[in-house]
Motif scaffolding. Sequence first.
Motif, PDB file in Angstrom:
ATOM      1  N   ALA A  46       0.823  -1.217   0.000  1.00 54.58           N
ATOM      2  CA  ALA A  46       0.000   0.000   0.000  1.00 54.58           C
ATOM      3  C   ALA A  46       0.853   1.262   0.000  1.00 54.58           C
ATOM      4  N   ARG A  47       2.079   1.172   0.518  1.00 52.48           N
ATOM      5  CA  ARG A  47       2.952   2.351   0.554  1.00 52.48           C
ATOM      6  C   ARG A  47       3.292   2.862  -0.841  1.00 52.48           C
ATOM      7  N   GLN A  48       3.288   1.959  -1.819  1.00 55.87           N
ATOM      8  CA  GLN A  48       3.680   2.340  -3.174  1.00 55.87           C
ATOM      9  C   GLN A  48       2.668   3.271  -3.830  1.00 55.87           C
ATOM     10  N   HIS A  49       1.413   3.200  -3.387  1.00 60.82           N
ATOM     11  CA  HIS A  49       0.402   4.040  -4.030  1.00 60.82           C
ATOM     12  C   HIS A  49      -0.452   4.797  -3.020  1.00 60.82           C
ATOM     13  N   VAL A  50       0.147   5.136  -1.869  1.00 58.81           N
ATOM     14  CA  VAL A  50      -0.618   5.825  -0.829  1.00 58.81           C
ATOM     15  C   VAL A  50      -1.133   7.182  -1.310  1.00 58.81           C
ATOM     16  N   ASN A  51      -0.327   7.904  -2.095  1.00 59.56           N
ATOM     17  CA  ASN A  51      -0.766   9.222  -2.569  1.00 59.56           C
ATOM     18  C   ASN A  51      -1.971   9.107  -3.490  1.00 59.56           C
ATOM     19  N   ARG A  52      -1.939   8.116  -4.379  1.00 56.82           N
ATOM     20  CA  ARG A  52      -3.073   7.927  -5.283  1.00 56.82           C
ATOM     21  C   ARG A  52      -4.294   7.417  -4.525  1.00 56.82           C
ATOM     22  N   LEU A  53      -4.051   6.539  -3.567  1.00 59.96           N
ATOM     23  CA  LEU A  53      -5.156   5.946  -2.813  1.00 59.96           C
ATOM     24  C   LEU A  53      -5.966   7.014  -2.092  1.00 59.96           C
ATOM     25  N   PHE A  54      -5.255   7.964  -1.483  1.00 55.27           N
ATOM     26  CA  PHE A  54      -5.936   8.992  -0.694  1.00 55.27           C
ATOM     27  C   PHE A  54      -5.984  10.348  -1.398  1.00 55.27           C
ATOM     28  N   ARG A  55      -5.557  10.382  -2.656  1.00 52.90           N
ATOM     29  CA  ARG A  55      -5.636  11.605  -3.465  1.00 52.90           C
ATOM     30  C   ARG A  55      -4.988  12.790  -2.752  1.00 52.90           C
ATOM     31  N   PHE A  56      -3.785  12.593  -2.253  1.00 53.94           N
ATOM     32  CA  PHE A  56      -3.096  13.704  -1.601  1.00 53.94           C
ATOM     33  C   PHE A  56      -1.630  13.705  -2.015  1.00 53.94           C
ATOM     34  N   ASP A  57      -0.959  14.840  -1.779  1.00 54.38           N
ATOM     35  CA  ASP A  57       0.409  15.014  -2.271  1.00 54.38           C
ATOM     36  C   ASP A  57       1.469  14.665  -1.243  1.00 54.38           C
ATOM     37  N   GLY A  58       1.063  14.060  -0.126  1.00 54.67           N
ATOM     38  CA  GLY A  58       2.009  13.688   0.915  1.00 54.67           C
ATOM     39  C   GLY A  58       2.026  14.645   2.088  1.00 54.67           C
ATOM     40  N   SER A  59       1.347  15.796   1.958  1.00 54.92           N
ATOM     41  CA  SER A  59       1.300  16.768   3.055  1.00 54.92           C
ATOM     42  C   SER A  59       0.416  16.235   4.181  1.00 54.92           C
ATOM     43  N   ILE A  60       0.937  16.289   5.401  1.00 55.15           N
ATOM     44  CA  ILE A  60       0.149  15.876   6.564  1.00 55.15           C
ATOM     45  C   ILE A  60       0.255  16.939   7.652  1.00 55.15           C
ATOM     46  N   PRO A  61      -0.784  17.052   8.500  1.00 54.61           N
ATOM     47  CA  PRO A  61      -2.007  16.253   8.469  1.00 54.61           C
ATOM     48  C   PRO A  61      -2.915  16.640   7.307  1.00 54.61           C
ATOM     49  N   THR A  62      -3.631  15.656   6.811  1.00 54.08           N
ATOM     50  CA  THR A  62      -4.674  15.867   5.809  1.00 54.08           C
ATOM     51  C   THR A  62      -5.916  15.113   6.259  1.00 54.08           C
ATOM     52  N   MET A  63      -7.061  15.770   6.188  1.00 46.95           N
ATOM     53  CA  MET A  63      -8.330  15.134   6.553  1.00 46.95           C
ATOM     54  C   MET A  63      -9.222  15.030   5.322  1.00 46.95           C
ATOM     55  N   LEU A  64      -9.798  13.848   5.132  1.00 49.83           N
ATOM     56  CA  LEU A  64     -10.708  13.598   4.020  1.00 49.83           C
ATOM     57  C   LEU A  64     -12.071  13.211   4.585  1.00 49.83           C
ATOM     58  N   LEU A  65     -13.084  13.970   4.254  1.00 53.05           N
ATOM     59  CA  LEU A  65     -14.445  13.647   4.687  1.00 53.05           C
ATOM     60  C   LEU A  65     -15.144  12.933   3.536  1.00 53.05           C
ATOM     61  N   ILE A  66     -15.489  11.664   3.751  1.00 60.82           N
ATOM     62  CA  ILE A  66     -16.075  10.811   2.717  1.00 60.82           C
ATOM     63  C   ILE A  66     -17.524  10.505   3.080  1.00 60.82           C
ATOM     64  N   ASP A  67     -18.435  10.648   2.110  1.00 62.58           N
ATOM     65  CA  ASP A  67     -19.837  10.363   2.421  1.00 62.58           C
ATOM     66  C   ASP A  67     -20.158   8.881   2.215  1.00 62.58           C
ATOM     67  N   ARG A  68     -21.419   8.524   2.421  1.00 61.70           N
ATOM     68  CA  ARG A  68     -21.842   7.119   2.382  1.00 61.70           C
ATOM     69  C   ARG A  68     -21.718   6.509   0.988  1.00 61.70           C
ATOM     70  N   GLU A  69     -21.643   7.363  -0.027  1.00 63.17           N
ATOM     71  CA  GLU A  69     -21.484   6.884  -1.402  1.00 63.17           C
ATOM     72  C   GLU A  69     -20.013   6.772  -1.800  1.00 63.17           C
ATOM     73  N   GLY A  70     -19.120   7.097  -0.871  1.00 59.32           N
ATOM     74  CA  GLY A  70     -17.694   7.023  -1.171  1.00 59.32           C
ATOM     75  C   GLY A  70     -17.146   8.266  -1.842  1.00 59.32           C
ATOM     76  N   ARG A  71     -17.916   9.349  -1.844  1.00 56.72           N
ATOM     77  CA  ARG A  71     -17.487  10.586  -2.489  1.00 56.72           C
ATOM     78  C   ARG A  71     -16.750  11.488  -1.506  1.00 56.72           C
ATOM     79  N   LEU A  72     -15.737  12.181  -2.013  1.00 55.34           N
ATOM     80  CA  LEU A  72     -14.992  13.132  -1.197  1.00 55.34           C
ATOM     81  C   LEU A  72     -15.814  14.407  -1.053  1.00 55.34           C
ATOM     82  N   VAL A  73     -16.200  14.714   0.173  1.00 53.56           N
ATOM     83  CA  VAL A  73     -17.035  15.882   0.448  1.00 53.56           C
ATOM     84  C   VAL A  73     -16.187  17.091   0.822  1.00 53.56           C
ATOM     85  N   LYS A  74     -15.148  16.848   1.604  1.00 49.67           N
ATOM     86  CA  LYS A  74     -14.313  17.943   2.094  1.00 49.67           C
ATOM     87  C   LYS A  74     -12.894  17.449   2.306  1.00 49.67           C
TER      88      LYS A  74
END
Length: 368
Positions: free
Chosen positions: A320-348
């Motif tokens: 999973a480390r090989q594609h962590v950025n793609r998996l979570f759609r982020f550039d490596g900056s932390i902390p990063t928070m992703l709010l995901i709705d019940r349909e799996g969509r990124l809300v915030k």
Amino acid sequence: MKNYLLLLLTLQLFSCRDAPKIRITGNLENVPDGHMIFYTRSRQTGKVIDMDSCQLKNGRFEMVFSKEEYPEAIWVFLNHREPKTGIKRVFSFKTNLKYRGAPLGSDHFYLEDGIQVNGKVTEMTFKGFTPNKGIKLVSLDRPLVVGRQTQVAYNDTLDFGSLNQLDKIEQAISNHPYSYYYLYNLPQLIPNFSSEELLTAFERFDPAVQQSETGQKLLNRIEGHKNVSLSFATQLETPSGGQGAVLDKQYSYNLVVLWASWCGPCRQEIPDLKQLYTSTQKGQKLRIVSVSVDEDSDAWQKALTKEQMPWSQLLVSGAARQHVNRLFRFDGSIPTMLLIDREGRLVKKVVGFEAGGLKEIEMAVSRG
């Protein structure tokens, strides 16, 4: 036989005349005779790739490239070498951009016909920096005469490579669908969007740009991105060494918190997360899950023991480390928070930590 040879010669002449050329000319007022050296760099490694050179005589030069050899508007760097002294002049060019209020120059332009490098050359000096012996960093007293490819780059006040709003990305490409500058910067945005979103942006390029070598490579990357997307089936390592789901459909929202034990701001954010956790325990509106990008699992375990976070904890490990950025759609900056709705969509999406920053998350959840 003579007629046949004449026909071949005529065809060859016409084919030479018809071959598209890219001409770059210059009139440099105060530069001694020498050689103008053109080169590019690999966008992946930064390695210098020599292109060609021409003579500078009485301040004038003309360099001609074949469009067949260079079908894309690649970035081009320019040096002048003085044979008698060995001095190398490295050029920087004026743009319409600023950095912290100061004019921002560029060490390259984009390969296209009609570029003119004219003016008086001035040596640049920088406080606290001295170039290597025999190298002079120089700029022109006037802007380059450039074409539309370079104009897009020199006027990129939006900072295209850092945009995180799909509508702005699509609008920028729609305004300049011929832009290789946008094409070359689009890969930086891959971690932030789904493959479907990236395809809608990619399809706004002109067909010639899409079908270019770089365009096809990018399309393959976007297609491959489909197989690495966060979903309700995604599982990561738990503190006990098992596997746990990142998302849970039982909740209206899942808040994925990307962090690491060594990240100071991430640790500062934990008290606020604890307050949010306590205030959202009633019902099944919000679930919090912290996902650590620690490479040292022992350090992660020690941080968990110290921080005592009562919500789900997972670790990005193994493949999973090989594609962590793609998996979570982020550039490596932390902390990063992703709010995901019940349909799996990124809300915030919230990047970085500020006191009270979780208010944005609370507001998004309350609106839902």
